[in-house]
Scaffold this active site. Structure first.
Site, mmCIF file in Angstrom:
data_model
loop_
_atom_site.group_PDB
_atom_site.id
_atom_site.type_symbol
_atom_site.label_atom_id
_atom_site.label_comp_id
_atom_site.label_asym_id
_atom_site.label_seq_id
_atom_site.Cartn_x
_atom_site.Cartn_y
_atom_site.Cartn_z
ATOM 1 N N GLY A 28 0.782 -1.239 0.000
ATOM 2 C CA GLY A 28 0.000 0.000 0.000
ATOM 3 C C GLY A 28 0.811 1.285 0.000
ATOM 4 N N LEU A 109 -8.611 -7.453 -14.655
ATOM 5 C CA LEU A 109 -10.067 -7.264 -14.593
ATOM 6 C C LEU A 109 -10.695 -7.641 -15.933
ATOM 7 C CD1 LEU A 109 -9.877 -3.852 -12.722
ATOM 8 C CD2 LEU A 109 -10.640 -6.043 -11.748
ATOM 9 N N HIS A 125 2.571 0.454 -12.933
ATOM 10 C CA HIS A 125 3.364 -0.758 -13.194
ATOM 11 C C HIS A 125 4.854 -0.398 -13.140
ATOM 12 C CE1 HIS A 125 4.224 -4.743 -14.670
ATOM 13 N NE2 HIS A 125 5.103 -4.190 -15.494
ATOM 14 N N ASP A 157 -7.122 -1.560 -19.488
ATOM 15 C CA ASP A 157 -8.021 -2.252 -20.422
ATOM 16 C C ASP A 157 -8.032 -3.730 -20.036
ATOM 17 O OD1 ASP A 157 -5.691 -3.333 -21.407
ATOM 18 O OD2 ASP A 157 -5.740 -2.271 -23.322
ATOM 19 N N ASP A 161 -1.466 -5.067 -18.347
ATOM 20 C CA ASP A 161 -0.598 -3.886 -18.436
ATOM 21 C C ASP A 161 -0.505 -3.348 -19.874
ATOM 22 O OD1 ASP A 161 -0.016 -4.203 -15.660
ATOM 23 O OD2 ASP A 161 1.494 -5.693 -16.141
HETATM 24 C C1 GAR Z 1 4.376 -1.403 -6.987
HETATM 25 O O1 GAR Z 1 5.742 -1.466 -7.308
HETATM 26 C C2 GAR Z 1 3.533 -1.451 -8.255
HETATM 27 O O2 GAR Z 1 4.116 -0.763 -9.315
HETATM 28 C C3 GAR Z 1 3.487 -2.933 -8.504
HETATM 29 O O3 GAR Z 1 3.312 -3.510 -7.249
HETATM 30 C C4 GAR Z 1 3.922 -2.674 -6.269
HETATM 31 C C5 GAR Z 1 2.893 -2.372 -5.218
HETATM 32 O O4 GAR Z 1 3.507 -1.688 -4.158
HETATM 33 N N1 GAR Z 1 2.411 -3.282 -9.406
HETATM 34 C C6 GAR Z 1 2.502 -4.207 -10.337
HETATM 35 O O5 GAR Z 1 3.492 -4.895 -10.506
HETATM 36 C C7 GAR Z 1 1.264 -4.345 -11.212
HETATM 37 N N2 GAR Z 1 1.520 -5.146 -12.350
HETATM 38 P P1 GAR Z 1 2.639 -0.902 -3.103
HETATM 39 O O6 GAR Z 1 1.578 -1.890 -2.606
HETATM 40 O O7 GAR Z 1 3.612 -0.533 -2.020
HETATM 41 O O8 GAR Z 1 2.033 0.272 -3.791
#
Ligand code: GAR
Length: 216
Positions: A28, A109, A125, A157, A161
Protein backbone atom coordinates in the site's frame (compact mmCIF):
# COMPACT_ATOMS: atom_id res chain seq x y z
CA UNK A 1 -25.24 14.10 -8.78
CA UNK A 2 -22.25 13.81 -11.12
CA UNK A 3 -19.07 15.21 -9.66
CA UNK A 4 -18.01 16.21 -13.17
CA UNK A 5 -19.74 19.52 -12.62
CA UNK A 6 -18.21 22.93 -12.63
CA UNK A 7 -19.91 25.33 -10.31
CA UNK A 8 -19.60 29.03 -9.66
CA UNK A 9 -18.18 30.39 -6.44
CA UNK A 10 -18.14 34.21 -6.35
CA UNK A 11 -18.10 34.25 -10.13
CA UNK A 12 -15.15 31.82 -10.43
CA UNK A 13 -15.52 28.37 -12.00
CA UNK A 14 -14.54 25.61 -9.58
CA UNK A 15 -14.30 21.93 -10.52
CA UNK A 16 -16.00 19.77 -7.92
CA UNK A 17 -13.82 17.20 -6.18
CA UNK A 18 -13.47 13.80 -7.79
CA UNK A 19 -14.34 10.67 -5.84
CA UNK A 20 -11.26 8.43 -5.82
CA UNK A 21 -11.46 4.74 -4.96
CA UNK A 22 -8.19 2.86 -4.43
CA UNK A 23 -7.77 -0.89 -4.86
CA UNK A 24 -4.68 -2.10 -3.02
CA UNK A 25 -3.94 -5.66 -2.03
CA UNK A 26 -0.40 -5.48 -0.66
CA UNK A 27 1.97 -3.07 1.06
CA UNK A 28 0.00 0.00 0.00
CA UNK A 29 2.85 2.48 -0.46
CA UNK A 30 1.36 3.89 -3.69
CA UNK A 31 -1.99 4.15 -1.93
CA UNK A 32 -0.25 6.21 0.77
CA UNK A 33 1.42 8.45 -1.82
CA UNK A 34 -2.02 9.27 -3.26
CA UNK A 35 -3.51 9.78 0.21
CA UNK A 36 -0.63 12.11 1.14
CA UNK A 37 -1.09 14.17 -2.03
CA UNK A 38 -4.84 14.46 -1.38
CA UNK A 39 -4.22 15.41 2.24
CA UNK A 40 -1.70 18.05 1.17
CA UNK A 41 -4.32 19.58 -1.14
CA UNK A 42 -2.36 18.76 -4.31
CA UNK A 43 -5.22 16.71 -5.79
CA UNK A 44 -8.71 18.04 -6.40
CA UNK A 45 -10.32 14.90 -5.03
CA UNK A 46 -11.18 12.84 -2.01
CA UNK A 47 -10.37 9.20 -1.37
CA UNK A 48 -13.78 7.72 -0.66
CA UNK A 49 -12.50 4.24 0.17
CA UNK A 50 -10.08 1.42 -0.37
CA UNK A 51 -10.87 -2.10 -1.55
CA UNK A 52 -8.51 -5.01 -0.97
CA UNK A 53 -8.70 -8.52 -2.38
CA UNK A 54 -6.47 -9.71 0.46
CA UNK A 55 -7.57 -9.57 4.10
CA UNK A 56 -3.93 -9.57 5.24
CA UNK A 57 -2.82 -6.61 3.11
CA UNK A 58 -0.64 -4.07 4.96
CA UNK A 59 -2.65 -1.45 3.09
CA UNK A 60 -5.64 -2.23 5.34
CA UNK A 61 -3.74 -1.44 8.54
CA UNK A 62 -2.57 1.82 6.95
CA UNK A 63 -6.22 2.69 6.19
CA UNK A 64 -7.25 1.96 9.76
CA UNK A 65 -4.55 4.30 11.09
CA UNK A 66 -5.63 7.07 8.72
CA UNK A 67 -9.36 6.59 9.23
CA UNK A 68 -9.95 5.63 5.59
CA UNK A 69 -12.90 3.34 4.93
CA UNK A 70 -11.74 -0.04 3.62
CA UNK A 71 -13.59 -3.10 2.38
CA UNK A 72 -12.16 -6.58 1.75
CA UNK A 73 -13.48 -8.56 -1.20
CA UNK A 74 -11.37 -11.63 -0.59
CA UNK A 75 -10.54 -13.42 -3.83
CA UNK A 76 -10.07 -16.66 -1.87
CA UNK A 77 -13.65 -16.63 -0.56
CA UNK A 78 -15.03 -16.98 -4.08
CA UNK A 79 -14.74 -20.20 -6.04
CA UNK A 80 -14.72 -18.46 -9.44
CA UNK A 81 -13.22 -15.26 -10.75
CA UNK A 82 -16.58 -14.18 -12.17
CA UNK A 83 -18.47 -14.41 -8.85
CA UNK A 84 -15.64 -12.54 -7.12
CA UNK A 85 -15.71 -9.85 -9.80
CA UNK A 86 -19.48 -9.51 -9.54
CA UNK A 87 -19.08 -8.69 -5.86
CA UNK A 88 -16.12 -6.43 -6.59
CA UNK A 89 -18.19 -4.55 -9.15
CA UNK A 90 -21.07 -4.15 -6.70
CA UNK A 91 -18.79 -2.86 -3.94
CA UNK A 92 -16.94 -0.53 -6.32
CA UNK A 93 -20.19 0.89 -7.68
CA UNK A 94 -21.48 1.51 -4.16
CA UNK A 95 -18.66 4.05 -3.69
CA UNK A 96 -19.79 5.94 -6.84
CA UNK A 97 -16.19 6.59 -7.88
CA UNK A 98 -15.10 9.01 -10.58
CA UNK A 99 -11.69 7.34 -10.63
CA UNK A 100 -10.45 3.91 -9.56
CA UNK A 101 -6.72 3.62 -8.82
CA UNK A 102 -5.19 0.17 -8.84
CA UNK A 103 -2.18 0.31 -6.54
CA UNK A 104 -0.57 -3.09 -6.25
CA UNK A 105 -3.86 -4.81 -7.10
CA UNK A 106 -2.54 -7.94 -8.77
CA UNK A 107 -5.56 -9.10 -10.77
CA UNK A 108 -6.58 -8.70 -14.39
CA UNK A 109 -10.07 -7.26 -14.59
CA UNK A 110 -12.52 -8.71 -17.10
CA UNK A 111 -14.14 -6.69 -19.86
CA UNK A 112 -17.45 -6.39 -18.01
CA UNK A 113 -15.66 -4.67 -15.14
CA UNK A 114 -13.46 -2.55 -17.42
CA UNK A 115 -16.44 -1.54 -19.59
CA UNK A 116 -18.32 -0.27 -16.56
CA UNK A 117 -15.49 2.18 -15.74
CA UNK A 118 -13.54 2.47 -19.01
CA UNK A 119 -11.22 5.48 -19.04
CA UNK A 120 -11.66 5.85 -15.29
CA UNK A 121 -9.41 3.02 -14.02
CA UNK A 122 -5.68 3.65 -13.64
CA UNK A 123 -2.85 1.29 -12.77
CA UNK A 124 0.81 1.72 -11.93
CA UNK A 125 3.36 -0.76 -13.19
CA UNK A 126 7.08 -0.89 -12.31
CA UNK A 127 8.54 -0.89 -15.82
CA UNK A 128 8.55 1.22 -18.95
CA UNK A 129 5.64 -0.46 -20.71
CA UNK A 130 5.26 -2.15 -23.11
CA UNK A 131 8.49 -3.72 -21.80
CA UNK A 132 8.20 -6.22 -18.98
CA UNK A 133 4.45 -6.48 -18.27
CA UNK A 134 3.14 -8.87 -15.63
CA UNK A 135 4.76 -10.12 -12.48
CA UNK A 136 8.27 -9.30 -11.23
CA UNK A 137 8.83 -6.52 -13.75
CA UNK A 138 11.96 -5.30 -11.98
CA UNK A 139 13.51 -8.79 -12.04
CA UNK A 140 12.61 -9.12 -15.73
CA UNK A 141 14.42 -5.82 -16.44
CA UNK A 142 17.57 -6.82 -14.51
CA UNK A 143 17.69 -10.24 -16.16
CA UNK A 144 17.19 -8.80 -19.63
CA UNK A 145 20.07 -6.40 -19.09
CA UNK A 146 18.35 -3.13 -19.99
CA UNK A 147 20.19 0.05 -18.98
CA UNK A 148 17.06 2.09 -18.29
CA UNK A 149 13.81 1.06 -16.65
CA UNK A 150 11.13 2.95 -14.75
CA UNK A 151 7.42 3.05 -14.10
CA UNK A 152 4.23 3.64 -16.05
CA UNK A 153 0.80 4.89 -15.08
CA UNK A 154 -1.79 3.76 -17.60
CA UNK A 155 -5.51 3.44 -18.07
CA UNK A 156 -6.65 -0.13 -17.61
CA UNK A 157 -8.02 -2.25 -20.42
CA UNK A 158 -8.70 -5.98 -20.56
CA UNK A 159 -5.07 -6.91 -21.19
CA UNK A 160 -2.19 -7.35 -18.80
CA UNK A 161 -0.60 -3.89 -18.44
CA UNK A 162 -1.61 -3.00 -22.01
CA UNK A 163 -3.85 0.05 -21.57
CA UNK A 164 -3.22 3.62 -22.84
CA UNK A 165 -0.13 5.16 -21.23
CA UNK A 166 -0.67 8.32 -19.18
CA UNK A 167 2.78 9.07 -17.70
CA UNK A 168 6.16 7.37 -17.50
CA UNK A 169 9.33 8.02 -15.50
CA UNK A 170 12.72 6.49 -16.21
CA UNK A 171 15.51 5.42 -13.85
CA UNK A 172 18.96 4.01 -14.65
CA UNK A 173 19.67 0.33 -14.17
CA UNK A 174 23.12 0.14 -12.54
CA UNK A 175 25.68 -2.62 -13.00
CA UNK A 176 25.36 -4.02 -9.47
CA UNK A 177 21.55 -3.90 -9.38
CA UNK A 178 19.40 -6.82 -8.36
CA UNK A 179 15.60 -6.84 -8.49
CA UNK A 180 15.36 -5.29 -5.00
CA UNK A 181 17.73 -2.37 -5.53
CA UNK A 182 16.08 -1.56 -8.85
CA UNK A 183 12.60 -1.89 -7.31
CA UNK A 184 13.54 0.59 -4.58
CA UNK A 185 14.81 3.12 -7.15
CA UNK A 186 11.67 2.72 -9.26
CA UNK A 187 9.35 2.91 -6.24
CA UNK A 188 10.60 6.42 -5.39
CA UNK A 189 9.49 7.51 -8.87
CA UNK A 190 6.18 5.65 -8.56
CA UNK A 191 5.35 7.70 -5.48
CA UNK A 192 5.70 10.92 -7.52
CA UNK A 193 4.24 9.70 -10.79
CA UNK A 194 0.98 8.17 -9.55
CA UNK A 195 -0.19 11.22 -7.57
CA UNK A 196 0.69 13.39 -10.59
CA UNK A 197 -1.47 11.27 -12.92
CA UNK A 198 -4.33 11.37 -10.39
CA UNK A 199 -3.91 15.15 -10.07
CA UNK A 200 -4.21 15.60 -13.85
CA UNK A 201 -7.29 13.36 -14.02
CA UNK A 202 -8.96 15.21 -11.16
CA UNK A 203 -8.40 18.53 -12.95
CA UNK A 204 -9.96 17.07 -16.15
CA UNK A 205 -6.61 17.49 -17.88
CA UNK A 206 -6.35 14.04 -19.49
CA UNK A 207 -7.93 13.36 -22.87
CA UNK A 208 -8.10 9.77 -24.10
CA UNK A 209 -8.18 9.27 -27.89
CA UNK A 210 -7.93 5.65 -28.96
CA UNK A 211 -4.89 4.38 -27.19
CA UNK A 212 -3.29 7.80 -26.81
CA UNK A 213 -3.58 10.00 -23.77
CA UNK A 214 -3.09 13.74 -24.19
CA UNK A 215 -2.25 16.06 -21.32
CA UNK A 216 -4.28 19.28 -21.62
C1 GAR B 1 4.38 -1.40 -6.99
O1 GAR B 1 5.74 -1.47 -7.31
C2 GAR B 1 3.53 -1.45 -8.26
O2 GAR B 1 4.12 -0.76 -9.31
C3 GAR B 1 3.49 -2.93 -8.50
O3 GAR B 1 3.31 -3.51 -7.25
C4 GAR B 1 3.92 -2.67 -6.27
C5 GAR B 1 2.89 -2.37 -5.22
O4 GAR B 1 3.51 -1.69 -4.16
N1 GAR B 1 2.41 -3.28 -9.41
C6 GAR B 1 2.50 -4.21 -10.34
O5 GAR B 1 3.49 -4.89 -10.51
C7 GAR B 1 1.26 -4.34 -11.21
N2 GAR B 1 1.52 -5.15 -12.35
P1 GAR B 1 2.64 -0.90 -3.10
O6 GAR B 1 1.58 -1.89 -2.61
O7 GAR B 1 3.61 -0.53 -2.02
O8 GAR B 1 2.03 0.27 -3.79
Amino acid sequence: MSSDLWFLVKGVCVLSKKRILIMASGRGSNMEAILDAVQAGRINGEVVGVISSNPRAQALEKCRKRGIRSVVVDRKSFSTKSTWEEELLAVCSSFEPDLICLAGFMHILSSSFVNRFRGRIMNIHPSLLPSFPGLAAQRQAVEYGVKVSGCTVHFVDEGMDTGPIILQAAVPVKDGDDADTLAARILKEEHKLYPEAVRLFCEDRLRLEGRKVFKL
